[in-house]
Design an enzyme around this catalytic site. Sequence first.
Site, PDB file in Angstrom:
ATOM      1  N   ASP A  81     -65.526 -35.406  20.991  1.00 37.20           N
ATOM      2  CA  ASP A  81     -64.564 -36.373  20.474  1.00 37.20           C
ATOM      3  C   ASP A  81     -64.182 -36.001  19.042  1.00 37.20           C
ATOM      4  OD1 ASP A  81     -63.285 -39.120  21.016  1.00 37.20           O
ATOM      5  OD2 ASP A  81     -64.210 -39.408  19.054  1.00 37.20           O
ATOM      6  N   ASN A 105     -53.962 -40.035  12.980  1.00 35.18           N
ATOM      7  CA  ASN A 105     -52.600 -40.277  13.463  1.00 35.18           C
ATOM      8  C   ASN A 105     -51.875 -41.284  12.587  1.00 35.18           C
ATOM      9  OD1 ASN A 105     -52.037 -38.576  15.606  1.00 35.18           O
ATOM     10  ND2 ASN A 105     -52.944 -39.912  17.148  1.00 35.18           N
ATOM     11  N   HIS A 117     -47.892 -38.774  14.458  1.00 39.03           N
ATOM     12  CA  HIS A 117     -48.280 -38.258  15.778  1.00 39.03           C
ATOM     13  C   HIS A 117     -47.965 -36.779  15.961  1.00 39.03           C
ATOM     14  CE1 HIS A 117     -49.672 -41.982  17.628  1.00 39.03           C
ATOM     15  NE2 HIS A 117     -48.713 -42.589  16.957  1.00 39.03           N
ATOM     16  N   ASP A 149     -50.678 -34.244  17.237  1.00 37.75           N
ATOM     17  CA  ASP A 149     -50.548 -33.323  18.369  1.00 37.75           C
ATOM     18  C   ASP A 149     -50.904 -31.897  17.946  1.00 37.75           C
ATOM     19  OD1 ASP A 149     -49.737 -35.415  19.930  1.00 37.75           O
ATOM     20  OD2 ASP A 149     -47.610 -34.850  19.955  1.00 37.75           O
ATOM     21  N   GLU A 191     -58.088 -37.924  22.498  1.00 42.55           N
ATOM     22  CA  GLU A 191     -58.672 -36.922  21.597  1.00 42.55           C
ATOM     23  C   GLU A 191     -60.030 -36.450  22.078  1.00 42.55           C
ATOM     24  OE1 GLU A 191     -59.968 -40.947  19.892  1.00 42.55           O
ATOM     25  OE2 GLU A 191     -58.294 -40.121  21.023  1.00 42.55           O
TER      26      GLU A 191
END
Length: 324
Positions: free
Chosen positions: A195, A203, A208, A212, A239
Amino acid sequence: MSWLSPASGSPGAAPEPFNLQQQLGRRPRLLIVDDQPANIQALYQVFAQDHQVFMATSGAQALQLCRDKQPDLLLLDIQMPGMDGYEVCRQIKADPELAALPVVFVTAHSDAEAETRGLDMGAVDFISKPFSPAVVRARVRAHLTLKVQSDLLRELVFVDGLTGVYNRRHFDERLAREFQRARRQGSSLALMMIDVDYFKRFNDRYGHLAGDDGLRRVAATLKAQLKRPADLLSRFGGEEFACVLPDTELPGALALADEMGAAVQALGIAHADSDVAPCLTISIGVAALRPHGTLGPSELVVAADEQLYLAKSGGRRRASGITL
């Protein structure tokens, strides 16, 4: 037989043939199965120069070699003592790990009934003895090409569009297969749940698009740490990533987890809102086992997820593991 096309620009130049060795990254692997060594030798001479050739003289030996060597195509005789070719083909097609293996019968039987039976059982072709070496080579090349192209298409279905690693669907199927293999062979299987720490904060702060890009870089870095072709990294969701490690005990999996954590941190992706470091980091939960009793793949996932929770509750940027 050359696979090279005529010189580029020459009149009537044919398109460059599909290069099997280039697509596979190695020579194609063939398994020849026949109870008569002379027949095996005849086929070996046809393919030895540009294929990796394995040989078996019984059905049981053929099935074991299929699992151990993972050939790209099987050239299979029908008439053999004990387990005949039909039964070998039936067992291959019934095994999820082997079902995609193309089976070509090479046999003295040439009647329509024998051919129909073989094709109905899942064989892709039927070659009668005595055979022409040129014809056998051409047919094998055609079926290998079809298999490689099918594998490439199937691979696209199993790839996560954002990160380029495998997706959850492929993870579920592969974990089930590796669990069955580990149970059959009595080997160890390890699973990592990975994780990205405080990714929602990342974010929220950077947007975002940056999120990404961060996931893509993390995925590529995690994948680069894998040592063996059988190791599998997939995006589990959001994630979170998962890594299946066949033939791996807990100490080896934890060592790899440490390498992954260090490699991700070394990327230096700024994360000003993290409570553990000024850059992006990961937490990892690891579970390992030798399948026994009623334990199944879902229990391994739950155990690795519980270890991930312990790693996160223990301060993040670390790994926690257990052997079941």
